[in-house]
Design a protein around this motif. Structure first.
Motif, short mmCIF file in Angstrom:
data_model
loop_
_atom_site.label_atom_id
_atom_site.label_comp_id
_atom_site.label_asym_id
_atom_site.label_seq_id
_atom_site.Cartn_x
_atom_site.Cartn_y
_atom_site.Cartn_z
N THR A 165 45.97 36.20 33.14
CA THR A 165 47.18 35.63 33.71
C THR A 165 47.83 36.60 34.69
OG1 THR A 165 48.63 36.55 32.00
CG2 THR A 165 47.56 34.43 31.52
N ARG A 166 48.79 36.07 35.41
CA ARG A 166 49.56 36.91 36.34
C ARG A 166 50.29 38.01 35.57
NH1 ARG A 166 52.51 36.98 41.16
NH2 ARG A 166 54.69 37.61 40.93
N GLN A 167 50.82 37.67 34.37
CA GLN A 167 51.52 38.67 33.57
C GLN A 167 50.58 39.78 33.14
OE1 GLN A 167 54.91 38.63 33.05
NE2 GLN A 167 54.50 40.72 32.32
N ARG A 214 39.75 41.27 36.38
CA ARG A 214 39.71 39.80 36.28
C ARG A 214 38.27 39.30 36.20
NH1 ARG A 214 43.43 36.18 36.95
NH2 ARG A 214 42.02 34.75 38.05
N LEU A 259 37.02 34.27 42.74
CA LEU A 259 38.11 34.90 42.00
C LEU A 259 38.85 35.90 42.88
CD1 LEU A 259 36.54 35.60 38.48
CD2 LEU A 259 38.21 33.86 39.09
N GLU A 260 40.15 36.01 42.69
CA GLU A 260 40.97 36.99 43.40
C GLU A 260 42.20 37.31 42.56
OE1 GLU A 260 43.26 33.74 46.25
OE2 GLU A 260 41.70 35.03 47.09
N SER A 261 42.82 38.41 42.88
CA SER A 261 44.03 38.81 42.15
C SER A 261 45.15 37.80 42.39
CB SER A 261 44.48 40.19 42.61
OG SER A 261 45.75 40.50 42.07
N GLN A 262 45.98 37.61 41.37
CA GLN A 262 47.13 36.71 41.49
C GLN A 262 48.36 37.41 42.04
OE1 GLN A 262 47.79 33.97 38.16
NE2 GLN A 262 45.76 34.50 37.34
N LEU A 263 48.27 38.72 42.22
CA LEU A 263 49.39 39.47 42.78
C LEU A 263 49.22 39.63 44.28
CD1 LEU A 263 49.90 42.33 40.14
CD2 LEU A 263 50.83 40.00 40.17
N SER A 264 50.30 39.96 44.95
CA SER A 264 50.31 40.19 46.39
C SER A 264 50.91 41.55 46.68
CB SER A 264 51.11 39.10 47.10
OG SER A 264 52.48 39.20 46.74
N GLU A 274 48.18 40.96 34.86
CA GLU A 274 48.01 41.84 36.00
C GLU A 274 49.24 42.72 36.21
OE1 GLU A 274 46.39 40.25 39.59
OE2 GLU A 274 45.23 38.71 38.57
N ASP A 331 54.45 41.78 45.54
CA ASP A 331 54.61 42.06 44.10
C ASP A 331 54.54 43.56 43.83
OD1 ASP A 331 54.81 39.33 43.30
OD2 ASP A 331 52.63 39.14 43.47
#
Length: 456
Positions: free
Chosen positions: A443-445, A436, A405-410, A447, A413
């Motif tokens: 979801t990305r939203q 997470r 698992l990892e964050s969907q943001l960069s 985050e 972002d």
């Protein structure tokens, strides 16, 4: 001693009587073994080696484990070549003719031929060795093939196949190797073998277990005497550790470990290193854990020998393990695994057990935090060591789900949200990942909303 050995008559296989089974075969049968055991390319390479030797006026031989295992009908592509003459010059000429790279070691008169597909052949000048004192590295001199074979560790490793012209396929057995292969015996060539090179103690055990052989009574007596008289103390710890690693790289190292215990070698490594029943069972559990990890098809490498070595140390306390690392001159990166990581996984698994007893199961983010800094090998050791179902579930969850698992943001972002690049990014991503892992963000939203709520 060297004069006595060199004076004996060489005995090619074609002149030797058949001994039964697949041993004692004449030249035509050796050729048949080469053709049936290997793809045509190997015989072509061997023929080319013989051609180059003929052109240079040299004699060249295939030796060692390649020949031994050929007669035992075992696959072995570790090809060792010995040249009566300048091995480096021979290798350089072969490389020039047949588009190979060459890596040389002039101090020892050896070279490695590296083919375009990375297949490798070790080439050495025929040499003899003598030791100025027990355990010292040998002094090397050029010599004929017979003296080169005499410096080998055990009789079963003293066979040589001639590769020159009309002699191609002749098997030379000067020291009774065929007899010992047939009798499944590990024997040294002379009484000072373990004194000259005490690391042969560990190699004898490794060959016993790998081949299903047994040391001859006299050889075992010599080994026990060398251990009892302290000759192992005369060699560097790193050389001992290297031999141990080779033992633990075997498919099932436990029989070799049991044999080391029988020969009082575990006590030599550390006085508190005892092979109790719990440790024996741990090796079987480790094999199950390794097989389980292999079936995950993660594609990541795992040093199985390291898992088994950790099992051997399971009953030692932290101070004893540190002392053992110093005794064996173990490299810092491995010392870190044997000491720091081992202590960390013990604490983590003990905490998981305690939490379960008090009905406070760990959160996924906690499991990730405990296990993520640790090597795969330490985690598999922990899985083997723990008989607790909850601990094994936590480890399984980490391997199969949590660690991917990892964050969907960069970082881009965060920058678009108005957060300036800097140390704060690390904190943001750590909190996003924890949320997470614990299922609070999906979801990305989710985050993006989390960042806006806590950092804007």
């Amino acid at each position: 001693m060297r004069h006595m050995v060199s004076g004996a008559v060489s005995r090619p296989l074609s002149d030797a009587p058949a001994l039964g089974s697949s041993l004692g075969l004449r030249k035509r049968y050796v050729l048949r073994l080469l053709r049936t055991r290997f793809e045509p390319r190997i015989e072509e390479i061997l023929n080319r080696l013989g051609q180059v030797a003929e052109d240079l006026g040299l004699d060249v031989f295939a030796v060692g484990g390649f020949v031994r295992d050929l007669l035992l009908n075992k696959q072995n592509l570790d090809l060792d070549i010995v040249v009566e003459g300048d091995g480096i010059a021979f290798a350089a000429e072969y490389a020039r003719r047949f588009d190979c790279r060459i890596r040389t070691h002039r101090k020892f008169g050896t070279a490695v031929l590296i083919f375009p597909d990375q297949f490798k052949i070790d080439v050495a000048s025929a040499r003899t060795e003598y030791y100025l004192e027990p355990g010292a590295l040998p002094t090397v001199e050029h010599a004929p093939i017979k003296l080169d074979l005499y410096r080998r560790d055990f009789t079963i490793n003293t066979l040589a196949i001639a590769l020159n012209g009309s002699h191609f396929g002749e098997l030379y057995d000067f020291f009774g190797a065929q007899r010992d292969l047939q009798g499944k015996a590990i024997r040294v060539l002379h009484n000072l073998s373990f004194v000259e090179d005490p690391t042969r103690v560990f190699r004898a055990i490794r060959f016993e277990q790998r081949l299903g052989f047994r040391m001859g009574a006299h050889t075992e007596q010599l080994l026990r005497s060398a251990v009892r008289m302290g000759f192992l103390d005369k060699i560097g710890g790193q050389r001992v550790f290297n031999e141990l690693v080779l033992i633990f790289k075997e498919e099932n190292p436990l029989p070799a470990v049991l044999r080391m215990a029988d020969l009082d070698l575990l006590e030599y490594l550390h006085p508190d290193l005892l092979l109790k029943n719990r440790v024996k069972k741990l090796f079987a559990s480790a094999r199950q854990a390794i097989d389980w990890h292999r079936l995950l098809f993660t594609g990541e490498s795992c040093r199985h020998w390291l898992v088994y070595f950790l099992c051997l140390l399971a009953d030692l306390n932290d101070r004893a393990v540190d002392s053992l690392c110093q005794r064996l001159s173990i490299a810092p990166r491995l010392q870190h695994i044997f000491t720091v990581e081992r202590e960390a996984v013990h604490r983590a698994t003990n905490l998981i057990f305690w939490r379960r007893m008090h009905a406070v199961p760990p959160r996924p983010s906690e499991i990730y935090g405990w296990f993520q800094p640790l090597s795969i090998e330490v985690l598999l050791y922990a899985m083997a060591r723990s008989g607790n179902e909850q601990v094994q579930r936590c480890l399984s969850s980490y391997f199969t789900h949590l660690r991917d698992l990892e964050s969907q943001l960069s970082g881009s972002d965060l920058k678009q949200l108005g957060i300036s690049p800097g140390p704060l990014y690390k904190e943001v991503f750590q909190r996003l990942l924890s949320a997470r892992l614990d299922g609070e963000l999906v979801t990305r939203q989710d985050e993006l909303d989390f960042v806006r709520k806590h950092y804007l």
